[in-house]
Scaffold this motif. Structure first.
Motif, PDB file in Angstrom:
ATOM      1  N   GLU A 244      72.618  68.723  49.976  1.00 19.63           N
ATOM      2  CA  GLU A 244      72.019  69.959  49.477  1.00 19.63           C
ATOM      3  C   GLU A 244      70.525  69.953  49.809  1.00 19.63           C
ATOM      4  O   GLU A 244      70.009  68.971  50.357  1.00 19.63           O
ATOM      5  CB  GLU A 244      72.237  70.108  47.978  1.00 19.63           C
ATOM      6  CG  GLU A 244      71.817  68.885  47.170  1.00 19.63           C
ATOM      7  CD  GLU A 244      72.165  68.995  45.710  1.00 19.63           C
ATOM      8  OE1 GLU A 244      71.903  70.066  45.126  1.00 19.63           O
ATOM      9  OE2 GLU A 244      72.681  68.011  45.141  1.00 19.63           O
ATOM     10  N   PHE A 245      69.839  71.013  49.482  1.00 25.67           N
ATOM     11  CA  PHE A 245      68.393  71.064  49.688  1.00 25.67           C
ATOM     12  C   PHE A 245      67.680  70.522  48.447  1.00 25.67           C
ATOM     13  O   PHE A 245      68.223  70.527  47.342  1.00 25.67           O
ATOM     14  CB  PHE A 245      67.938  72.494  49.982  1.00 25.67           C
ATOM     15  CG  PHE A 245      68.215  72.919  51.399  1.00 25.67           C
ATOM     16  CD1 PHE A 245      67.223  72.827  52.369  1.00 25.67           C
ATOM     17  CD2 PHE A 245      69.467  73.385  51.766  1.00 25.67           C
ATOM     18  CE1 PHE A 245      67.480  73.197  53.680  1.00 25.67           C
ATOM     19  CE2 PHE A 245      69.736  73.758  53.071  1.00 25.67           C
ATOM     20  CZ  PHE A 245      68.735  73.666  54.032  1.00 25.67           C
ATOM     21  N   TYR A 246      66.439  70.074  48.652  1.00 25.08           N
ATOM     22  CA  TYR A 246      65.684  69.432  47.584  1.00 25.08           C
ATOM     23  C   TYR A 246      64.334  70.126  47.438  1.00 25.08           C
ATOM     24  O   TYR A 246      63.651  70.398  48.425  1.00 25.08           O
ATOM     25  CB  TYR A 246      65.479  67.946  47.895  1.00 25.08           C
ATOM     26  CG  TYR A 246      66.774  67.265  48.274  1.00 25.08           C
ATOM     27  CD1 TYR A 246      67.681  66.857  47.300  1.00 25.08           C
ATOM     28  CD2 TYR A 246      67.111  67.062  49.610  1.00 25.08           C
ATOM     29  CE1 TYR A 246      68.887  66.237  47.640  1.00 25.08           C
ATOM     30  CE2 TYR A 246      68.310  66.458  49.965  1.00 25.08           C
ATOM     31  CZ  TYR A 246      69.195  66.059  48.981  1.00 25.08           C
ATOM     32  OH  TYR A 246      70.387  65.473  49.318  1.00 25.08           O
ATOM     33  N   ASP A 247      63.930  70.393  46.178  1.00 23.03           N
ATOM     34  CA  ASP A 247      62.635  71.037  45.956  1.00 23.03           C
ATOM     35  C   ASP A 247      61.914  70.472  44.736  1.00 23.03           C
ATOM     36  O   ASP A 247      61.032  71.113  44.174  1.00 23.03           O
ATOM     37  CB  ASP A 247      62.806  72.553  45.821  1.00 23.03           C
ATOM     38  CG  ASP A 247      63.560  72.951  44.553  1.00 23.03           C
ATOM     39  OD1 ASP A 247      64.273  72.098  43.978  1.00 23.03           O
ATOM     40  OD2 ASP A 247      63.448  74.119  44.138  1.00 23.03           O
ATOM     41  N   GLU A 248      62.308  69.250  44.322  1.00 20.18           N
ATOM     42  CA  GLU A 248      61.668  68.635  43.155  1.00 20.18           C
ATOM     43  C   GLU A 248      60.171  68.404  43.419  1.00 20.18           C
ATOM     44  O   GLU A 248      59.803  67.841  44.464  1.00 20.18           O
ATOM     45  CB  GLU A 248      62.336  67.290  42.833  1.00 20.18           C
ATOM     46  CG  GLU A 248      63.672  67.418  42.115  1.00 20.18           C
ATOM     47  CD  GLU A 248      64.794  67.938  43.003  1.00 20.18           C
ATOM     48  OE1 GLU A 248      65.851  68.298  42.475  1.00 20.18           O
ATOM     49  OE2 GLU A 248      64.613  67.972  44.242  1.00 20.18           O
ATOM     50  N   PRO A 249      59.290  68.813  42.505  1.00 22.70           N
ATOM     51  CA  PRO A 249      57.850  68.563  42.671  1.00 22.70           C
ATOM     52  C   PRO A 249      57.569  67.067  42.721  1.00 22.70           C
ATOM     53  O   PRO A 249      58.245  66.266  42.068  1.00 22.70           O
ATOM     54  CB  PRO A 249      57.233  69.200  41.428  1.00 22.70           C
ATOM     55  CG  PRO A 249      58.264  70.163  40.934  1.00 22.70           C
ATOM     56  CD  PRO A 249      59.582  69.553  41.267  1.00 22.70           C
ATOM     57  N   TYR A 250      56.546  66.678  43.485  1.00 18.98           N
ATOM     58  CA  TYR A 250      56.208  65.264  43.598  1.00 18.98           C
ATOM     59  C   TYR A 250      54.725  65.151  43.924  1.00 18.98           C
ATOM     60  O   TYR A 250      54.080  66.116  44.352  1.00 18.98           O
ATOM     61  CB  TYR A 250      57.032  64.595  44.702  1.00 18.98           C
ATOM     62  CG  TYR A 250      56.769  65.157  46.085  1.00 18.98           C
ATOM     63  CD1 TYR A 250      55.701  64.699  46.868  1.00 18.98           C
ATOM     64  CD2 TYR A 250      57.582  66.169  46.610  1.00 18.98           C
ATOM     65  CE1 TYR A 250      55.453  65.228  48.129  1.00 18.98           C
ATOM     66  CE2 TYR A 250      57.329  66.700  47.864  1.00 18.98           C
ATOM     67  CZ  TYR A 250      56.279  66.231  48.620  1.00 18.98           C
ATOM     68  OH  TYR A 250      56.022  66.753  49.851  1.00 18.98           O
ATOM     69  N   THR A 251      54.191  63.955  43.732  1.00 20.57           N
ATOM     70  CA  THR A 251      52.835  63.631  44.176  1.00 20.57           C
ATOM     71  C   THR A 251      52.946  62.507  45.209  1.00 20.57           C
ATOM     72  O   THR A 251      53.954  61.785  45.258  1.00 20.57           O
ATOM     73  CB  THR A 251      51.961  63.162  43.013  1.00 20.57           C
ATOM     74  OG1 THR A 251      52.489  61.922  42.501  1.00 20.57           O
ATOM     75  CG2 THR A 251      51.916  64.201  41.903  1.00 20.57           C
ATOM     76  N   ASP A 252      51.905  62.349  45.997  1.00 14.66           N
ATOM     77  CA  ASP A 252      51.910  61.269  46.976  1.00 14.66           C
ATOM     78  C   ASP A 252      52.047  59.914  46.295  1.00 14.66           C
ATOM     79  O   ASP A 252      52.742  59.019  46.803  1.00 14.66           O
ATOM     80  CB  ASP A 252      50.619  61.298  47.807  1.00 14.66           C
ATOM     81  CG  ASP A 252      50.543  62.511  48.721  1.00 14.66           C
ATOM     82  OD1 ASP A 252      51.601  63.146  48.945  1.00 14.66           O
ATOM     83  OD2 ASP A 252      49.442  62.823  49.202  1.00 14.66           O
TER      84      ASP A 252
END
Length: 471
Positions: A244-252
Motif C-alpha cells: 500500500e502507500f505510506y504517508d505517516e509523518p516522520y522526522t529525519d
C-alpha cells in the motif's frame, strides 16, 4: 459458431477486425515491464525443450496445475523430467476453459510454433516433440530470436540497485542485438526494513556503492550513486512493489533511529516500518524526478500467503493473492507531497484489486499538470487482472474518468520469452472495445474522427509509450 483462435479471435465486429489487422497488429512492441533474466538474453540461451521455456518459473501455470490436483513435484520438483512436467500441464489445459491461460497457451503455440491444434492429453506428446524439434533446429527459439519474431523493439527488465548490469552491457555493445534491453530500477530490498535479509542487503549495497551506510543520508548517497549508474546504462523507469502507500509523518531523526534499530538486528515496529517506507519512497521519487525517469507503483498484493510453501520454495512461486487495503488517502498525500515540492515524476499506478479501478482513474486527474500528455498513468491490468475481463474493466474506467487515448498500453510482466502474445491479446481486446462502440454509434467513424480512432489504436499500442518514456 465461430472457430476458436481464428484470425479474428476476440474481434466481434468488422470495425474491430479492421482496427486490429490494419493498425494494431503492425505496431512494434515496447515491453516496458517484465521479469526476464538478462543473462539469458545476453547469452542467447539455447533451451532444450518447450517445458523449459513455458513452465520454468511460470507461477500462473503452477497455480492452475495445483488446483487441478497435480502434485507439486510436477510444478517445481527437481526429480521430474521436462516431458513429465509438460504432460501434466497438457492434462490441466482442458480444465482451464474461461481462464486466460487457455487463450495464452494457444496463442503462444500458434504464433510461435504455427500449431493450431488445441493442446490436450491425446496430442500432448506429438506437440511436445514437434515443438522441441523446432527449438533444437531453429535459432528463432532462443531469447533474441523470439523477441525479434514478435517485433519487440525495447524490453525493460527488473533489476536491483546493487546489480552490476553486466548482461545489459553485453547486449548494449553487441551490434547484432536487434532488441534493446534496458534496466529498470527496483529498490524494494532496501525499502523492506522488516525483512530478515534487510541488514545483509544494506551491507551489500554499501560495498557495491563504496559508501559506508550508517544513517539515512548515507543510504541515499549510496542509492544515488547506483541510480546515476543505472541512468548511464539507459534506465528510464523505476518500479516499486508495495502492499500500500505510506504517508505517516516522520522526522529525519526518527528515520535515523529506526535505521539504527534495524542495523542492530532489531525489527522496527509496524509504525516505524511505515515511517521508514514513506521516507524511502519519497527519496526515490525525488531521484526519479531529477533524472527524468518514470516511476511505477504496483500495489495491492498479499504475498507469500502459504508460509509452509514459502519456506520450501521461496517467493514468486504462486502463493500470492489480491489484497484489501484502504490506501486512497495515503496515495493522494504521497503524490501531493512530491507535487507540492515540484518533484513529482511521470507516474504509473497499478492496482491489483479491481475495486480500486475508479479510485485510480480519478486519482490521475488530481496531478495532471499539462507538462506531459498523460503524465500520471493508470497502469494496464496487472497480474490477476491481465486478462480480457480485467483489461476491459481497466480501460472502461480510464475511458469514462480520464483519457484512454493517452494510455501507454500493455506489458508482459512475465518471466517467459513466449509471453509476447499477451500484447496481441491486449490489442485485440482494445480493438474489440472500440469496434463495438463504433458500430453501436457511440463513437463516430467518418472523416476526421475515423482518422483519430485509427491513430488512437496505434498510439496506445506503441506511439504513446515510445514518446512517454523517451526511448
Amino acid at each position: 459458431m465461430k472457430k476458436f483462435n481464428d484470425p479474428d479471435f476476440l474481434l466481434e465486429t468488422e470495425t474491430a477486425k479492421d482496427l486490429y489487422h490494419n493498425h494494431a497488429a503492425k505496431m512494434p512492441i515496447i515491453d516496458y515491464h517484465c521479469h526476464l533474466i538478462p543473462q539469458m538474453v545476453a547469452e542467447n540461451k539455447k533451451f532444450d525443450s518447450i517445458a523449459q521455456i513455458w513452465l520454468m518459473g511460470d507461477h500462473y501455470k503452477w497455480r492452475a496445475m495445483r488446483s487441478n490436483g497435480i502434485n507439486e513435484r510436477f510444478c517445481t520438483g527437481k526429480d521430474t523430467t521436462d516431458w513429465e512436467k509438460f504432460e501434466k500441464w497438457a492434462e490441466t489445459v482442458p480444465y482451464t476453459f474461461r481462464n486466460p491461460l487457455y487463450h495464452w497457451t494457444h496463442l503462444e503455440l500458434k504464433t510461435a510454433f504455427g500449431i493450431e491444434e488445441t493442446l490436450n492429453p491425446e496430442n500432448a506428446k506429438e506437440i511436445y516433440d514437434k515443438c522441441n524439434d523446432m527449438i533444437k533446429n531453429d535459432p528463432k527459439f532462443c531469447p533474441r530470436g523470439m523477441m525479434e519474431h514478435y517485433n519487440v523493439e525495447i524490453v525493460c527488465t527488473t533489476d536491483d540497485p546493487a546489480d552490476s548490469l553486466e548482461w545489459h552491457k553485453v547486449v548494449k555493445e553487441d551490434p547484432t542485438a536487434k532488441t534493446r534491453m534496458l534496466p529498470t530500477w527496483r529498490p524494494d530490498a532496501g525499502m523492506n526494513i522488516e525483512a530478515a535479509t534487510w541488514k545483509a542487503y544494506i551491507e551489500k549495497l554499501a560495498e557495491v556503492a563504496e559508501v559506508e551506510i550508517k544513517d539515512f543520508a548515507s543510504l541515499n548517497e549510496a542509492l544515488q550513486k547506483r541510480h546515476d549508474f543505472f541512468d548511464s546504462m539507459g534506465c528510464r523507469l523505476s518500479d516499486h512493489g508495495i502492499e500500500e502507500f505510506y504517508d505517516e509523518p516522520y522526522t529525519d531523526a526518527e528515520i535515523n533511529a529506526i535505521m539504527q534499530k534495524a542495523l542492530a538486528g532489531t525489527t522496527p515496529t509496524v509504525e516505524e516500518q511505515r515511517k521508514y517506507k514513506h521516507a524511502y519512497l519519497k527519496a526515490q521519487g525525488e531521484m526519479d524526478y531529477a533524472s527524468g525517469w518514470t516511476q511505477q507503483y504496483h500495489y495491492g498484493a498479499i504475498r507469500n500467503n502459504n508460509s509452509k510453501m514459502f519456506a520450501q520454495l521461496g517467493a514468486d512461486t504462486g502463493f500470492d493473492s489480491i489484497g484489501e487495503f484502504t490506501t486512497a488517502k495515503a496515495m493522494s498525500h504521497f503524490l501531493d507531497e512530491l507535487n507540492t515540492e515540484g518533484k513529482l515524476a511521470k507516474t504509473i499506478l497499478y492496482n491489483l484489486n479491481p475495486c480500486a479501478n475508479e479510485v485510480i482513474a480519478t486519482m490521475l486527474g488530481n496531478f495532471q499538470d499539462g507538462s506531459v500528455a498523460g503524465k500520471i498513468q493508470f497502469g494496464s491490468g496487472w497480474w490477476f487482472l491481465d486478462q480480457k475481463d480485467g483489461m476491459e474493466k481497466q480501460m472502461n474506467a480510464l475511458s469514462v474518468l480520464g483519457l484512454l487515448s493517452r494510455f501507454v498500453g500493455m506489458l508482459t510482466d512475465s518471466r517467459s520469452f513466449l509471453s509476447y502474445p499477451r500484447h496481441e491479446y491486449f490489442r485485440r481486446t482494445l480493438c474489440n472495445l472500440l469496434g463495438n462502440d463504433i458500430e453501436a454509434g457511440i463513437i463516430p467513424f467518418t472523416g476526421y474522427e475515423e482518422k483519430r480512432v485509427r491513430q488512437m489504436v496505434e498510439d496506445i499500442c506503441y506511439n504513446n509509450a515510445k514518446k512517454y518514456f523517451q526511448f
